[in-house]
Write a protein that holds these residues in place. Sequence first.
Motif, PDB file in Angstrom:
ATOM      1  N   ILE A  74     -12.672 -14.202 -17.108  1.00 42.34           N
ATOM      2  CA  ILE A  74     -12.942 -15.535 -17.014  1.00 42.34           C
ATOM      3  C   ILE A  74     -11.784 -16.384 -17.043  1.00 42.34           C
ATOM      4  O   ILE A  74     -11.392 -17.227 -16.450  1.00 42.34           O
ATOM      5  CB  ILE A  74     -14.013 -16.300 -17.900  1.00 42.34           C
ATOM      6  N   ASP A  75     -10.909 -16.093 -18.133  1.00 43.25           N
ATOM      7  CA  ASP A  75      -9.505 -16.687 -18.512  1.00 43.25           C
ATOM      8  C   ASP A  75      -8.669 -16.536 -17.237  1.00 43.25           C
ATOM      9  O   ASP A  75      -7.785 -17.390 -16.790  1.00 43.25           O
ATOM     10  CB  ASP A  75      -8.762 -16.029 -19.676  1.00 43.25           C
ATOM     11  N   SER A  76      -8.582 -15.257 -16.732  1.00 41.82           N
ATOM     12  CA  SER A  76      -7.661 -15.138 -15.501  1.00 41.82           C
ATOM     13  C   SER A  76      -8.079 -16.203 -14.233  1.00 41.82           C
ATOM     14  O   SER A  76      -7.210 -16.775 -13.381  1.00 41.82           O
ATOM     15  CB  SER A  76      -7.389 -13.501 -15.227  1.00 41.82           C
ATOM     16  N   LEU A  77      -9.397 -16.113 -14.100  1.00 42.85           N
ATOM     17  CA  LEU A  77      -9.907 -16.996 -12.960  1.00 42.85           C
ATOM     18  C   LEU A  77      -9.371 -18.448 -13.267  1.00 42.85           C
ATOM     19  O   LEU A  77      -8.782 -19.142 -12.446  1.00 42.85           O
ATOM     20  CB  LEU A  77     -11.553 -17.172 -13.114  1.00 42.85           C
ATOM     21  N   GLU A  78      -9.600 -18.901 -14.691  1.00 44.56           N
ATOM     22  CA  GLU A  78      -9.182 -20.277 -15.033  1.00 44.56           C
ATOM     23  C   GLU A  78      -7.925 -20.441 -14.867  1.00 44.56           C
ATOM     24  O   GLU A  78      -7.329 -21.540 -14.359  1.00 44.56           O
ATOM     25  CB  GLU A  78      -9.724 -20.680 -16.240  1.00 44.56           C
ATOM     26  N   VAL A  79      -6.957 -19.646 -15.072  1.00 48.13           N
ATOM     27  CA  VAL A  79      -5.355 -19.665 -15.036  1.00 48.13           C
ATOM     28  C   VAL A  79      -5.037 -19.920 -13.615  1.00 48.13           C
ATOM     29  O   VAL A  79      -4.164 -20.845 -13.118  1.00 48.13           O
ATOM     30  CB  VAL A  79      -4.834 -18.440 -15.377  1.00 48.13           C
ATOM     31  N   LYS A  80      -5.684 -19.324 -12.790  1.00 49.96           N
ATOM     32  CA  LYS A  80      -5.506 -19.529 -11.195  1.00 49.96           C
ATOM     33  C   LYS A  80      -5.970 -20.613 -11.029  1.00 49.96           C
ATOM     34  O   LYS A  80      -5.121 -21.682  -9.893  1.00 49.96           O
ATOM     35  CB  LYS A  80      -6.570 -18.367 -10.218  1.00 49.96           C
ATOM     36  N   LEU A  81      -6.973 -21.317 -11.369  1.00 50.51           N
ATOM     37  CA  LEU A  81      -7.547 -22.767 -11.051  1.00 50.51           C
ATOM     38  C   LEU A  81      -6.306 -23.713 -11.480  1.00 50.51           C
ATOM     39  O   LEU A  81      -6.070 -24.683 -10.899  1.00 50.51           O
ATOM     40  CB  LEU A  81      -8.567 -23.040 -11.816  1.00 50.51           C
ATOM     41  N   ASP A  82      -5.690 -23.449 -12.761  1.00 50.49           N
ATOM     42  CA  ASP A  82      -4.876 -24.501 -13.494  1.00 50.49           C
ATOM     43  C   ASP A  82      -3.281 -24.419 -12.581  1.00 50.49           C
ATOM     44  O   ASP A  82      -2.702 -25.400 -12.712  1.00 50.49           O
ATOM     45  CB  ASP A  82      -4.488 -24.086 -14.726  1.00 50.49           C
TER      46      ASP A  82
END
Lengths: 277, 173
Positions: free
Chosen positions: A265-273
């Motif tokens: 989940i964190d790696s997904l959110e990093v991509k979004l940011d």
Amino acid sequence: MINLLRFLYDKRNFLFFVLLEVLCGWLIFTFNKYQGAFYFNSSNAVVGNVLSANRNFTSYFDLQDQNDKLVLENVALRTLLEQEKKQRKIEPMTVADSARKAAFDFIPARVVKNSLTDTKNFITIDKGSADGLMPHMGLIGPQGLVGEIKYCSEHYSTGFSILHVKNGLSAKLSRSGAIGSVEWDGVDARFAKLNYIGRHYFIQPGDTVVTSGFNAVFPAGLPIGVVEKVNDDNQSFYNIKVRLATDFGSLDHVYVIRSKAKPEIDSLEVKLDKPKK
Amino acid sequence: MGPAQIIRYIAHVFILLFMQLFLFRDTALLGYAYIFVHIGAILLLPTDTTPILSMIIAFCLGFLIDMFYDTIGLHAAACVLIAFIRPRVVGLFSVQGELNSMPEYNVESGGALWFFQFALVSSFVYCSLLFILESTSITIFFYSLLKIIASSLVTALFLTMYSYLWASRSKRR
């Protein structure tokens, strides 16, 4: 020049006082913001050992109480297990789906230090990075949610408890489904506030407050507390007082929640940011 | 400062720190009154300690306390402040003996009432700085004020009792 030196010498006590206070101020502002990044806290090896020796001694006094709590928790877990078994019988279909695997596992730990008296309270437990703990893992107790780990040394970890004025937590009212944020106001260790619940929801005392599951630190549906009082003072949000499920005064056994989905989940959110090129 | 006095002071530090860290660490009487007996280790410093040395000792003490409370700098700042104002506070109240000839500011040398007043002012300053730095918003101001008053009273009472016990011990000999 001589006069200046003499003046400085005469005022040396005061100047030294100012120097030390500036040093303290710098320590306060640097280290209390970034709790994770320094050595001098209660998860350091020496302090941790002293505290756990102290805890070893005092834990005998509330052994009975702690046992009762663990027995109650066992009973609750057994009932849950039986319910689960029954449901499996009705629905025998097995699905080979990785999403069905347990997304969280639990590591038991004991509290060596826990404070209630500050406005920013920290909790220290006797498991550290050697046991697979990492910062940003959730902490729960037998009765409900406790806090979140901020810093790990090899054998000890320190974390925020809910009783930390700067630590908000995403929460849900289980009956109405309203999403809000549980925050502590720094006054009474038994109560916290539930903010950002819109006035179009119907809330009454006795509603349970659980984790929302939005942040991948905690699974959804862990008990946080029970609504104690609802104030409707004509603002856009309710003013809700929550009685916390965890009795922080007698906390001894806790579980660290290790989320298997969190890295993903964190790696997904990093991509979004990341800004688009 | 003779060796006997240094040993006596080291005993103060150990006893007071032990009490603070293991007995009173999370004590809050009635939810308001916190006990900070470790400031006794600053008040009971031998009187001929130079101001700079006493501030260094106070800083180290405060830093040690901070490590246990996870509040780096907070107790250290308050400890240094009361070490700095100590020579000024002792002169505020009428005293039985001669301030300059005392080996240590305690109940034995200056009387119980005087020591209580001295401890009360010091702990009031200490608690004020601590709770004001710690409180995050103005909404809990009155709650903080209540904590300051209750804590400094309890701390001063406790320190007077502590010093009284030492005094009665040396009288018996």
